[in-house]
Design a protein around this motif. Structure first.
Motif, short mmCIF file in Angstrom:
data_model
loop_
_atom_site.label_atom_id
_atom_site.label_comp_id
_atom_site.label_asym_id
_atom_site.label_seq_id
_atom_site.Cartn_x
_atom_site.Cartn_y
_atom_site.Cartn_z
N CYS A 50 -3.70 9.72 6.15
CA CYS A 50 -3.30 8.53 6.13
C CYS A 50 -3.24 7.78 4.84
CB CYS A 50 -4.62 7.66 6.69
SG CYS A 50 -4.77 8.39 8.55
N THR A 51 -2.23 6.63 4.60
CA THR A 51 -2.48 5.99 3.45
C THR A 51 -3.23 4.55 3.97
OG1 THR A 51 -0.48 4.76 4.12
CG2 THR A 51 0.08 6.56 2.80
N PRO A 52 -3.82 3.96 2.72
CA PRO A 52 -4.72 2.80 3.25
C PRO A 52 -3.96 1.57 3.80
CG PRO A 52 -4.44 3.08 0.86
CD PRO A 52 -3.70 4.15 1.47
N LEU A 53 -4.48 0.92 4.54
CA LEU A 53 -4.33 -0.57 5.05
C LEU A 53 -4.58 -1.40 3.85
CD1 LEU A 53 -3.52 -2.78 6.99
CD2 LEU A 53 -5.77 -2.54 8.00
N LYS A 54 -3.47 -2.22 3.33
CA LYS A 54 -3.85 -2.89 2.42
C LYS A 54 -3.18 -4.25 2.48
CE LYS A 54 -3.03 0.42 -1.36
NZ LYS A 54 -2.27 0.68 -2.67
N PHE A 55 -4.16 -5.52 2.68
CA PHE A 55 -3.69 -6.83 2.68
C PHE A 55 -3.32 -7.32 1.37
CE2 PHE A 55 -6.14 -6.21 6.35
CZ PHE A 55 -5.63 -7.12 7.31
N GLY A 56 -3.14 -6.47 0.48
CA GLY A 56 -2.67 -6.80 -1.05
C GLY A 56 -3.73 -8.02 -1.70
N GLU A 57 -3.03 -8.46 -2.65
CA GLU A 57 -3.75 -9.70 -3.51
C GLU A 57 -3.63 -10.81 -2.72
OE1 GLU A 57 -4.03 -10.83 -8.10
OE2 GLU A 57 -2.62 -9.69 -7.59
N LEU A 58 -4.89 -11.35 -2.44
CA LEU A 58 -4.69 -13.06 -1.89
C LEU A 58 -5.38 -13.61 -2.81
CD1 LEU A 58 -6.30 -11.64 1.63
CD2 LEU A 58 -3.80 -11.94 1.07
N PHE A 116 -11.49 5.72 15.97
CA PHE A 116 -12.12 5.46 14.55
C PHE A 116 -13.45 5.66 14.75
CE2 PHE A 116 -8.59 1.92 14.23
CZ PHE A 116 -7.60 2.76 14.09
N GLN A 117 -13.84 5.93 13.58
CA GLN A 117 -15.31 5.97 13.31
C GLN A 117 -15.89 5.35 12.05
OE1 GLN A 117 -16.88 10.10 13.19
NE2 GLN A 117 -16.96 10.44 15.26
N THR A 129 -11.06 -5.39 17.86
CA THR A 129 -11.99 -6.38 18.37
C THR A 129 -13.53 -6.11 17.65
OG1 THR A 129 -12.69 -4.83 20.13
CG2 THR A 129 -10.87 -6.52 20.46
N GLU A 130 -13.65 -4.97 16.63
CA GLU A 130 -14.64 -4.65 15.76
C GLU A 130 -14.58 -4.57 14.50
OE1 GLU A 130 -18.44 -1.45 16.37
OE2 GLU A 130 -16.54 -1.26 17.47
N ALA A 131 -15.29 -5.26 13.65
CA ALA A 131 -14.88 -5.25 12.38
C ALA A 131 -15.97 -4.39 11.39
CB ALA A 131 -15.01 -6.63 11.68
N VAL A 132 -15.59 -4.14 10.13
CA VAL A 132 -16.47 -3.44 9.24
C VAL A 132 -16.73 -4.25 8.00
CG1 VAL A 132 -16.14 -1.06 10.17
CG2 VAL A 132 -14.40 -1.92 8.33
N ASN A 133 -17.54 -4.07 7.36
CA ASN A 133 -17.83 -5.00 6.21
C ASN A 133 -17.35 -4.33 4.90
OD1 ASN A 133 -19.40 -6.95 7.51
ND2 ASN A 133 -21.30 -5.94 7.09
N LEU A 134 -16.69 -5.11 4.03
CA LEU A 134 -15.96 -4.55 2.93
C LEU A 134 -17.01 -4.65 2.00
CD1 LEU A 134 -12.42 -6.20 3.01
CD2 LEU A 134 -13.31 -4.11 4.05
N GLY A 135 -16.97 -3.37 0.98
CA GLY A 135 -17.97 -3.25 -0.13
C GLY A 135 -17.09 -4.03 -1.33
N SER A 136 -17.66 -4.09 -2.41
CA SER A 136 -16.89 -4.56 -3.44
C SER A 136 -17.49 -3.81 -4.80
CB SER A 136 -17.17 -6.24 -3.79
OG SER A 136 -18.66 -6.30 -3.68
N GLU A 188 -11.86 -6.57 -6.31
CA GLU A 188 -11.72 -5.62 -5.22
C GLU A 188 -12.64 -5.32 -4.08
OE1 GLU A 188 -10.01 -2.17 -6.77
OE2 GLU A 188 -8.28 -3.13 -8.11
N HIS A 189 -12.37 -5.35 -2.90
CA HIS A 189 -13.01 -5.10 -1.81
C HIS A 189 -12.70 -4.01 -0.89
CE1 HIS A 189 -15.39 -8.70 -2.64
NE2 HIS A 189 -14.08 -9.19 -3.26
N SER A 190 -13.36 -3.02 -0.52
CA SER A 190 -12.91 -1.96 0.51
C SER A 190 -13.86 -1.50 1.44
CB SER A 190 -12.28 -0.92 -0.58
OG SER A 190 -13.31 -0.23 -1.25
N ALA A 191 -13.42 -0.83 2.29
CA ALA A 191 -14.31 -0.03 2.93
C ALA A 191 -13.58 1.22 3.63
CB ALA A 191 -14.65 -0.92 4.42
N THR A 192 -14.21 2.27 4.17
CA THR A 192 -13.67 3.60 4.54
C THR A 192 -14.02 3.77 5.98
OG1 THR A 192 -13.83 4.56 2.28
CG2 THR A 192 -13.38 6.08 4.01
N ILE A 193 -13.04 4.17 6.78
CA ILE A 193 -13.30 4.59 8.18
C ILE A 193 -12.72 5.82 8.19
CG2 ILE A 193 -13.14 2.30 8.97
CD1 ILE A 193 -10.38 2.99 10.08
#
Length: 201
Positions: A50-58, A116-117, A129-136, A188-193
Motif C-alpha cells: 500500500c502507498t500512504p493516504l496523504k492529506f498533503g500540506e495543510l 483494518f487493524q 466511522t472510527e479514527a486513530v490518533n496521529l503521532g508527530s 508532520e503527523h502520521s499513524a500506521t494501520i
C-alpha cells in the motif's frame, strides 16, 4: 553298450536343469520394480502493498478559527484534495493522494475481504466511522487542545482479483483538526494501520 549307458544319465541331468530353471522362474515372479517421481510445486504467497493516504500540506492559522475544529473528507475515489481550496480557514496545499493497495499472487477471480487493524492489533472500522490518533515529530505534538485524527475508509470491503490473482483498491478518509492550535503543533503527523485481505471462500 557304453553309449546306451550314458543316455539315461544325460536325461537325468537335463531334467534336473529344467527343474532348477522352473524354480528360479517362480522366485522372479514375486518381485517387480518400477520408478516414480517425487514432486512438489512451490508458488508465491499472496502479498499486498500500500502507498500512504496523504492529506498533503495543510495551511492554517494558530489560535481560534472561525469554524472551530475542522473535518476534511477525502473520498477513496478522489485523486486528491483540490490544491488551493479552503475549508474553515484551512488551505489545501500540494501532496495529497489516496492510499492505493495492490494485491499480487492471490487466488484467481476471487473476492477478498478487506479489514483494518490498529497498531495494537485491535480491529479498526473500514467505513470511516472510527479514527486513530496521529503521532508527530519533535515538538509538534497535538495533544493540547486535542489530537489530530484520521478515520480511514474504503469504498467496498471486498476487492475482486483478476484472472492472474491481482487486484487493487483505494483508501480515503476524514482528518479532524482541533481548533486553537499553537505554533508547536506545526509539523508532520502520521499513524500506521495494518491492511489485511483475506480469502474466505
Amino acid at each position: 553298450m557304453k553309449r546306451n549307458a550314458i543316455s539315461p544319465q544325460r536325461t537325468i541331468v537335463a531334467g534336473g536343469v529344467a527343474a532348477l530353471m522352473l524354480v528360479s522362474s517362480n522366485v522372479l515372479a514375486n518381485n517387480a520394480d518400477t520408478t516414480t517421481n517425487l514432486e512438489v510445486t512451490l508458488s508465491p504467497v499472496m502479498t499486498i502493498t500500500c502507498t500512504p493516504l496523504k492529506f498533503g500540506e495543510l495551511f492554517l492559522p494558530t489560535g481560534s478559527r472561525t469554524g472551530g475544529s475542522t473535518v476534511i473528507s477525502f473520498a477513496p475515489a478522489d485523486g486528491g484534495l483540490n490544491t488551493g481550496g479552503t475549508q474553515d480557514e484551512v488551505t489545501f496545499g500540494e501532496g495529497s493522494q489516496p492510499g492505493t493497495c495492490t494485491v499480487s499472487d492471490g487466488p484467481d477471480s476471487t473476492g477478498l475481504d478487506i479489514t483494518f487493524q490498529k497498531s495494537d492489533g485491535s480491529n479498526l472500522a473500514t467505513d470511516g466511522t472510527e479514527a486513530v490518533n496521529l503521532g508527530s515529530e519533535g515538538d509538534a505534538s497535538v495533544t493540547t487542545p486535542g489530537s489530530l485524527t484520521i478515520a480511514p475508509k474504503v469504498t467496498s470491503t471486498v476487492v475482486t482479483t483478476d484472472a492472474n490473482g491481482g487486484g487493487s483498491f483505494n483508501i480515503g478518509g476524514e482528518i479532524s483538526i482541533p481548533d486553537s492550535l499553537a505554533e508547536q503543533n506545526y509539523g508532520e503527523h502520521s499513524a500506521t494501520i495494518t491492511v489485511i485481505v483475506t480469502d474466505n471462500t
